[in-house]
Write a protein that holds these residues in place. Structure first.
Motif, mmCIF file in Angstrom:
data_model
loop_
_atom_site.group_PDB
_atom_site.id
_atom_site.type_symbol
_atom_site.label_atom_id
_atom_site.label_comp_id
_atom_site.label_asym_id
_atom_site.label_seq_id
_atom_site.Cartn_x
_atom_site.Cartn_y
_atom_site.Cartn_z
ATOM 1 N N ALA A 16 0.840 -1.202 0.000
ATOM 2 C CA ALA A 16 0.000 0.000 0.000
ATOM 3 C C ALA A 16 0.872 1.248 0.000
ATOM 4 O O ALA A 16 0.650 2.179 -0.787
ATOM 5 N N ALA A 17 1.896 1.272 0.853
ATOM 6 C CA ALA A 17 2.798 2.418 0.919
ATOM 7 C C ALA A 17 3.547 2.592 -0.404
ATOM 8 O O ALA A 17 3.756 3.722 -0.857
ATOM 9 N N TYR A 18 3.922 1.488 -1.034
ATOM 10 C CA TYR A 18 4.621 1.541 -2.319
ATOM 11 C C TYR A 18 3.773 2.244 -3.372
ATOM 12 O O TYR A 18 4.281 2.985 -4.203
ATOM 13 N N LEU A 19 2.444 2.004 -3.321
ATOM 14 C CA LEU A 19 1.536 2.658 -4.257
ATOM 15 C C LEU A 19 1.139 4.062 -3.798
ATOM 16 O O LEU A 19 0.508 4.806 -4.536
ATOM 17 N N GLY A 20 1.463 4.388 -2.547
ATOM 18 C CA GLY A 20 1.140 5.715 -2.038
ATOM 19 C C GLY A 20 -0.270 5.845 -1.514
ATOM 20 O O GLY A 20 -0.824 6.944 -1.490
ATOM 21 N N ILE A 21 -0.866 4.715 -1.100
ATOM 22 C CA ILE A 21 -2.231 4.731 -0.567
ATOM 23 C C ILE A 21 -2.246 4.069 0.809
ATOM 24 O O ILE A 21 -1.294 3.384 1.185
ATOM 25 N N SER A 22 -3.337 4.261 1.528
ATOM 26 C CA SER A 22 -3.459 3.663 2.856
ATOM 27 C C SER A 22 -3.747 2.174 2.745
ATOM 28 O O SER A 22 -4.298 1.717 1.730
ATOM 29 N N PRO A 23 -3.409 1.413 3.776
ATOM 30 C CA PRO A 23 -3.738 -0.020 3.761
ATOM 31 C C PRO A 23 -5.237 -0.286 3.624
ATOM 32 O O PRO A 23 -5.627 -1.223 2.930
ATOM 33 N N SER A 24 -6.079 0.541 4.235
ATOM 34 C CA SER A 24 -7.531 0.313 4.118
ATOM 35 C C SER A 24 -8.006 0.573 2.689
ATOM 36 O O SER A 24 -8.850 -0.167 2.167
ATOM 37 N N HIS A 25 -7.466 1.590 2.037
ATOM 38 C CA HIS A 25 -7.836 1.842 0.636
ATOM 39 C C HIS A 25 -7.293 0.730 -0.255
ATOM 40 O O HIS A 25 -7.958 0.297 -1.199
ATOM 41 N N PHE A 26 -6.101 0.253 0.049
ATOM 42 C CA PHE A 26 -5.507 -0.877 -0.670
ATOM 43 C C PHE A 26 -6.445 -2.082 -0.594
ATOM 44 O O PHE A 26 -6.706 -2.747 -1.593
ATOM 45 N N ASP A 27 -6.981 -2.353 0.623
ATOM 46 C CA ASP A 27 -7.900 -3.476 0.813
ATOM 47 C C ASP A 27 -9.159 -3.324 -0.031
ATOM 48 O O ASP A 27 -9.646 -4.289 -0.624
ATOM 49 N N LYS A 28 -9.701 -2.098 -0.093
ATOM 50 C CA LYS A 28 -10.908 -1.849 -0.905
ATOM 51 C C LYS A 28 -10.618 -2.112 -2.380
ATOM 52 O O LYS A 28 -11.424 -2.733 -3.076
ATOM 53 N N LEU A 30 -8.256 -3.981 -3.617
ATOM 54 C CA LEU A 30 -8.006 -5.414 -3.791
ATOM 55 C C LEU A 30 -9.324 -6.169 -3.892
ATOM 56 O O LEU A 30 -9.501 -7.006 -4.779
ATOM 57 N N ALA A 31 -10.271 -5.843 -3.007
ATOM 58 C CA ALA A 31 -11.590 -6.494 -3.021
ATOM 59 C C ALA A 31 -12.337 -6.199 -4.316
ATOM 60 O O ALA A 31 -13.084 -7.046 -4.811
ATOM 61 N N ALA A 32 -12.113 -5.022 -4.889
ATOM 62 C CA ALA A 32 -12.772 -4.647 -6.141
ATOM 63 C C ALA A 32 -12.088 -5.256 -7.358
ATOM 64 O O ALA A 32 -12.568 -5.125 -8.483
ATOM 65 N N GLY A 33 -10.952 -5.925 -7.142
ATOM 66 C CA GLY A 33 -10.227 -6.549 -8.245
ATOM 67 C C GLY A 33 -9.309 -5.597 -8.983
ATOM 68 O O GLY A 33 -8.865 -5.903 -10.079
ATOM 69 N N ASN A 34 -9.025 -4.456 -8.380
ATOM 70 C CA ASN A 34 -8.178 -3.459 -9.033
ATOM 71 C C ASN A 34 -6.701 -3.592 -8.695
ATOM 72 O O ASN A 34 -5.874 -2.906 -9.287
ATOM 73 N N GLY A 58 -0.589 1.742 -15.368
ATOM 74 C CA GLY A 58 -1.887 1.813 -16.030
ATOM 75 C C GLY A 58 -2.406 0.518 -16.589
ATOM 76 O O GLY A 58 -3.451 0.486 -17.230
ATOM 77 N N LYS A 59 -1.705 -0.579 -16.358
ATOM 78 C CA LYS A 59 -2.205 -1.869 -16.829
ATOM 79 C C LYS A 59 -3.220 -2.388 -15.830
ATOM 80 O O LYS A 59 -3.033 -2.251 -14.625
ATOM 81 N N PRO A 60 -4.326 -3.002 -16.300
ATOM 82 C CA PRO A 60 -5.291 -3.567 -15.359
ATOM 83 C C PRO A 60 -4.678 -4.706 -14.544
ATOM 84 O O PRO A 60 -3.673 -5.293 -14.945
ATOM 85 N N ALA A 61 -5.287 -5.009 -13.417
ATOM 86 C CA ALA A 61 -4.760 -6.032 -12.504
ATOM 87 C C ALA A 61 -4.533 -7.356 -13.215
ATOM 88 O O ALA A 61 -3.523 -8.007 -13.014
ATOM 89 N N ALA A 62 -5.464 -7.784 -14.057
ATOM 90 C CA ALA A 62 -5.314 -9.060 -14.754
ATOM 91 C C ALA A 62 -4.123 -9.018 -15.704
ATOM 92 O O ALA A 62 -3.380 -9.979 -15.810
#
Length: 84
Positions: A16-28, A30-34, A58-62
């Motif tokens: 999460a820190a590597y992407l510059g976002i909070s762990p809770s936002h990272f979890d959201k 992740l749950a959304a498949g992003n 900019g590449k999608p998660a898949a």
């Protein structure tokens, strides 16, 4: 001179820190498949830095998890006939 080694596998908070976002936002996300799914390595859940880089680029998660879906061999292996 000491060489600094950057780990390829990151735990949840570090990813999460590597992407510059909070762990809770990272979890959201992740749950959304992003966010690319983690890998289980030696009993530890790790996020691949390369997958996170691809996501940030900019590449999608898949696509980040397997960016060679256009490869003929991968498509042929994925469509194996299980009735033979």
């Amino acid at each position: 001179m000491m060489q600094v080694v950057q780990p390829r596998g990151l735990r949840r908070a570090a990813a999460a820190a590597y992407l510059g976002i909070s762990p809770s936002h990272f979890d959201k996300e992740l749950a959304a498949g992003n966010v690319p799914a983690p890998k289980l390595l030696f009993g530890v859940t790790l996020y691949d830095r390369h997958d996170l880089d691809a996501l940030f680029d900019g590449k999608p998660a898949a696509a980040a998890a397997n960016d060679n879906d256009a490869d003929w061999w991968d498509r042929e292996c994925a469509t194996e006939n299980r009735h033979t």
